[in-house]
Enzyme design. Sequence first.
Site, PDB file in Angstrom:
ATOM      1  CB  SER A 334      -5.734   0.792   0.465  1.00  0.00           C
ATOM      2  OG  SER A 334      -5.617  -0.175  -0.559  1.00  0.00           O
ATOM      3  CB  CYS A 391      -0.713   3.170  -7.157  1.00  0.00           C
ATOM      4  SG  CYS A 391       0.206   2.129  -8.298  1.00  0.00           S
TER       5      CYS A 391
END
Length: 611
Positions: A334, A391
């Site tokens: 991420s 997210c």
Amino acid sequence: FNKDINNFLIKDFFKTKQKILKGIFWEKRLSRAKFLFIFLFIILWSRFFYLQIIKHSYYYRKAKERSIITYVIRAPRGEIVTSDGVVVATNRAVFQLYLDPELIKDKEDEVLYRLSKILKEDFGSLKEKYYLAKKTFLGRVLIKRNLNWDEVAKIMVRRYYLPGVKVEVEAERYYPYGEAYFHLIGYISRITLKEYNKLKNKGYSIEDYIGRAGIEKMFERELKGKNGAIKIERDAHGRLGKIINRLKPIPGKNLVLTVNHNLQMKAYELLKNKKGAIVALSPKDGAILAMVSSPSINPQKFIDGFTEEEWKKISLNPDKPFLNRVLQPYPPGSTYKVITAIAGLEANVIKDVNETIFCPGYFKFKSRIFRCWEAKGHKNVNLIEAIAYSCDVYFYTVASKLDVDYLAKMSRKWGLGKLTGLGWSEEKAGFVPNRAWKKKKFKEPWYPGETIIMGIGQGYLLTTPLQMARVYMAIANGGYLYKPYVVKEMKLNKNIITINPQIERHLVLDPRYLKWIKEGLLEAVRIGTGKLAFIPGLIVAGKTGTAQVISLSAKKDKFLEPHAWFVSYAGYSQPEIVSAILIEHGGHGGSVAAPLARKLYEAYFGIKELQ
């Protein structure tokens, strides 16, 4: 009577003729002897002239070689000093015991036996060590390093009985902080015969040491210096006498690093008993403030020597302590989402910072389901919230609307998929995939689902911790992508050479986009996945990463514990330090890597550690 007279005269004539003929014969032989004598004299004189006049210099030199022996005095390598004045690589004076095989061709065992008694070592072991070194290296053989005073005294008083033996005081490399600086400074070891044949015309001797990794290798030419020499008389028995001449060596240049010693030691402490890497940069100019990879090795052992058991343990260690993980490629997880966000903003896929995407915990694309790390979903999230809470669904959605070649182009623009400019041979370029690559590699088209996976830093994408630190450095400083560097000054006596920072590229980015990305990173530390890096009173902004890893076993794929990432920057009024932390198979970046960043920044800013 007349007849008698005639007979007498005839006889006398023949006698006289015989005498004359004999005289001529002997005269001829004498002449030939004289000619032969003169001829031989000319040959001898010519040979004498050739040896004494024409070849005088050659034989004079050869005679000198037999009576005078020349030894190299190795130049002390330059010291390496941190920016805060701590010496992390230096030299120390030690007594070294050498044995010259050329001087003891018929007395090797005798001399070795006497040395074994003085050194209190096993004769068989010493003999084995000598013959092995003799086969491996040219020139003198180093019998023992770092002799004590008692051993030196015993050898010196027995010099007459130890031909070919020489005790020298030499400057030996010394690394006072051992493992903490191994992957940054590197190490040196004895030059090989193959290397010597290539480098002997560049001032190297067969007894020299050469840089093998890190700074020692990158700045070998500057650190090495210029060797000196010493000429010593020796007698017919090979015993060394008085010194004839000495040429002083010129030491190598001292290097001043950009590294902060306290930060380096803290990073080393944080990685103890872990597999991973920490690199810290200055966002102002790309200077490396700390670089640590773990596990590590004590570089002093390459000089002191390994036992067979020690070397076996290191060379066969599955954790690969030689590997500098700061410069090795890994899936970024991420931490890459900032690139996906920038690409989405530049391509107008993300039209506004407040535009939201609904996250039910999964993203459905055609017949495939892509899961979010938060199984229950994040509900409606905008860009800042998507960065803060990492997210997956938000970035799946953005990536699904991007062309993979455009995403790859944006990645390379921010320094991924290529070398950073550090210049070390250990550095890997990482990898950024695109359509053309997959077609060539697998003879298959690129599938949209692969772009979706790449959007969250998975798939074929590989980056190094140093590359990711540079991405966040450019975010922190407003778009300036500096080449990383670790040496800021080189000194020799009063001469100082300053190394200036270099900008690879100024990334022109809409100020609004940069502001939104920074806000997302700040929120990630304040309330999001990186909150364990939060420090009251200090601005800390960053992004966590949890990169899934697949290991190919003999028959099937096996999912290993993911790599834990945290890439961030910190400062009071403006960013002063950027860091990338990677823990191999550590788990979740937020719970494993983020707390390490907090401790790193507390050490750098002198803040009392939070309990």
